[in-house]
Design a protein around this motif. Structure first.
Motif, mmCIF file in Angstrom:
data_model
loop_
_atom_site.group_PDB
_atom_site.id
_atom_site.type_symbol
_atom_site.label_atom_id
_atom_site.label_comp_id
_atom_site.label_asym_id
_atom_site.label_seq_id
_atom_site.Cartn_x
_atom_site.Cartn_y
_atom_site.Cartn_z
ATOM 1 N N VAL A 18 0.832 -1.210 0.000
ATOM 2 C CA VAL A 18 0.000 0.000 0.000
ATOM 3 C C VAL A 18 0.865 1.257 0.000
ATOM 4 N N LEU A 19 1.841 1.317 0.892
ATOM 5 C CA LEU A 19 2.603 2.556 1.082
ATOM 6 C C LEU A 19 3.495 2.903 -0.109
ATOM 7 N N LEU A 20 4.216 1.943 -0.649
ATOM 8 C CA LEU A 20 5.135 2.284 -1.739
ATOM 9 C C LEU A 20 4.417 2.739 -3.015
ATOM 10 N N PRO A 21 3.389 2.037 -3.493
ATOM 11 C CA PRO A 21 2.691 2.554 -4.680
ATOM 12 C C PRO A 21 1.993 3.895 -4.421
ATOM 13 N N MET A 84 14.158 -7.495 -5.760
ATOM 14 C CA MET A 84 14.347 -6.252 -6.519
ATOM 15 C C MET A 84 13.607 -5.059 -5.920
ATOM 16 N N VAL A 85 12.785 -5.288 -4.918
ATOM 17 C CA VAL A 85 11.998 -4.187 -4.354
ATOM 18 C C VAL A 85 12.872 -3.199 -3.594
ATOM 19 N N LEU A 86 13.787 -3.683 -2.776
ATOM 20 C CA LEU A 86 14.589 -2.774 -1.950
ATOM 21 C C LEU A 86 15.400 -1.772 -2.763
ATOM 22 N N PRO A 87 16.106 -2.179 -3.827
ATOM 23 C CA PRO A 87 16.845 -1.156 -4.586
ATOM 24 C C PRO A 87 15.933 -0.078 -5.168
ATOM 25 N N ALA A 124 9.772 6.267 -9.102
ATOM 26 C CA ALA A 124 8.388 5.979 -8.712
ATOM 27 C C ALA A 124 7.776 4.911 -9.609
ATOM 28 N N VAL A 125 7.969 5.040 -10.907
ATOM 29 C CA VAL A 125 7.421 4.051 -11.847
ATOM 30 C C VAL A 125 8.081 2.690 -11.620
ATOM 31 N N GLY A 126 9.397 2.683 -11.452
ATOM 32 C CA GLY A 126 10.092 1.428 -11.188
ATOM 33 C C GLY A 126 9.638 0.772 -9.900
ATOM 34 N N THR A 127 9.481 1.573 -8.854
ATOM 35 C CA THR A 127 9.044 1.044 -7.559
ATOM 36 C C THR A 127 7.635 0.466 -7.654
ATOM 37 N N ALA A 128 6.723 1.235 -8.221
ATOM 38 C CA ALA A 128 5.340 0.758 -8.331
ATOM 39 C C ALA A 128 5.267 -0.507 -9.181
ATOM 40 N N THR A 129 6.040 -0.554 -10.242
ATOM 41 C CA THR A 129 6.027 -1.722 -11.126
ATOM 42 C C THR A 129 6.550 -2.965 -10.422
ATOM 43 N N ILE A 130 7.697 -2.846 -9.753
ATOM 44 C CA ILE A 130 8.273 -4.033 -9.110
ATOM 45 C C ILE A 130 7.423 -4.476 -7.921
ATOM 46 N N VAL A 131 6.808 -3.535 -7.218
ATOM 47 C CA VAL A 131 5.914 -3.919 -6.122
ATOM 48 C C VAL A 131 4.703 -4.663 -6.681
ATOM 49 N N ALA A 132 4.151 -4.183 -7.784
ATOM 50 C CA ALA A 132 2.999 -4.859 -8.398
ATOM 51 C C ALA A 132 3.384 -6.257 -8.884
ATOM 52 N N LEU A 133 4.523 -6.384 -9.537
ATOM 53 C CA LEU A 133 4.972 -7.696 -10.018
ATOM 54 C C LEU A 133 5.230 -8.661 -8.859
ATOM 55 N N THR A 134 5.841 -8.144 -7.801
ATOM 56 C CA THR A 134 6.120 -8.975 -6.629
ATOM 57 C C THR A 134 4.822 -9.410 -5.963
ATOM 58 N N GLY A 135 3.929 -8.462 -5.787
ATOM 59 C CA GLY A 135 2.645 -8.789 -5.166
ATOM 60 C C GLY A 135 1.846 -9.775 -5.990
ATOM 61 N N ASP A 136 1.832 -9.580 -7.306
ATOM 62 C CA ASP A 136 1.094 -10.492 -8.175
ATOM 63 C C ASP A 136 1.689 -11.895 -8.120
ATOM 64 N N SER A 137 3.006 -12.000 -8.174
ATOM 65 C CA SER A 137 3.635 -13.327 -8.125
ATOM 66 C C SER A 137 3.399 -13.991 -6.779
ATOM 67 N N GLY A 138 3.347 -13.197 -5.713
ATOM 68 C CA GLY A 138 3.046 -13.751 -4.389
ATOM 69 C C GLY A 138 1.615 -14.252 -4.311
ATOM 70 N N ALA A 139 0.694 -13.470 -4.858
ATOM 71 C CA ALA A 139 -0.701 -13.894 -4.872
ATOM 72 C C ALA A 139 -0.883 -15.147 -5.724
ATOM 73 N N GLN A 140 -0.193 -15.177 -6.865
ATOM 74 C CA GLN A 140 -0.266 -16.375 -7.726
ATOM 75 C C GLN A 140 0.279 -17.595 -6.985
ATOM 76 N N ALA A 141 1.361 -17.411 -6.245
ATOM 77 C CA ALA A 141 1.933 -18.529 -5.500
ATOM 78 C C ALA A 141 0.986 -19.006 -4.404
ATOM 79 N N VAL A 142 0.379 -18.063 -3.689
ATOM 80 C CA VAL A 142 -0.524 -18.417 -2.596
ATOM 81 C C VAL A 142 -1.777 -19.119 -3.111
#
Length: 146
Positions: A18-21, A84-87, A124-142
């Motif tokens: 929520v916070l980063l995007p 990749m989120v932290l960088p 900002a675009v890079g952060t929002a993109t990688i957070v979305a990709l990470t979140g989506d892959s986590g949701a797909q895994a769960v």
């Protein structure tokens, strides 16, 4: 790592997701709209710094959860994106702090202001993109759709 008996990652991840995007969107608005610069400029780096601090804590909790699950292979994509989120979060924090410090000056030149805005928007675009990709892959895994 648990919070009240629940895996901490499942709870902490919401802070990052929520916070980063939200901070990324605010950073873009601040970079493009002078009225927002006057009102939000301080809040954007605060959100970016808190978000960046939350990333390694959330990652650590995720690694702990993965170990408890036996490091299943379906988490690999999520873990790779997560690394990749932290960088990107750090880049957002650094650029928004630099922008805030620059915009606090009495005399602000156009070229440095634009350069900083471009750097902030890119982070900002890079952060929002990688957070979305990470979140989506986590949701797909769960949910078993990976």
């Amino acid at each position: 790592m648990e919070i009240n008996g629940l895996p901490a990652h499942a709870l902490l991840v919401h802070l990052v997701v929520v916070l980063l995007p939200l901070t990324a969107v605010a950073a873009i608005v601040v970079s493009a709209w002078p009225a927002a610069q006057r009102k939000l400029t301080f809040l954007v780096p605060v959100g970016a710094v808190i978000g960046a601090i939350a990333v390694p804590i959330t990652t650590s909790a995720g690694e702990d959860l993965a170990k408890k699950l036996g490091n299943p292979p379906f988490l690999e994509k999520h873990e790779n994106f997560g690394d990749m989120v932290l960088p990107w979060a750090a880049a957002l924090a650094v650029t928004t702090i630099a922008q805030w410090l620059y915009l606090r000056r009495d005399a602000v030149s156009t070229v440095p202001r634009i350069v900083l805005a471009v750097l902030v928007v890119a982070a900002a675009v890079g952060t929002a993109t990688i957070v979305a990709l990470t979140g989506d892959s986590g949701a797909q895994a769960v949910w078993g759709n990976s």
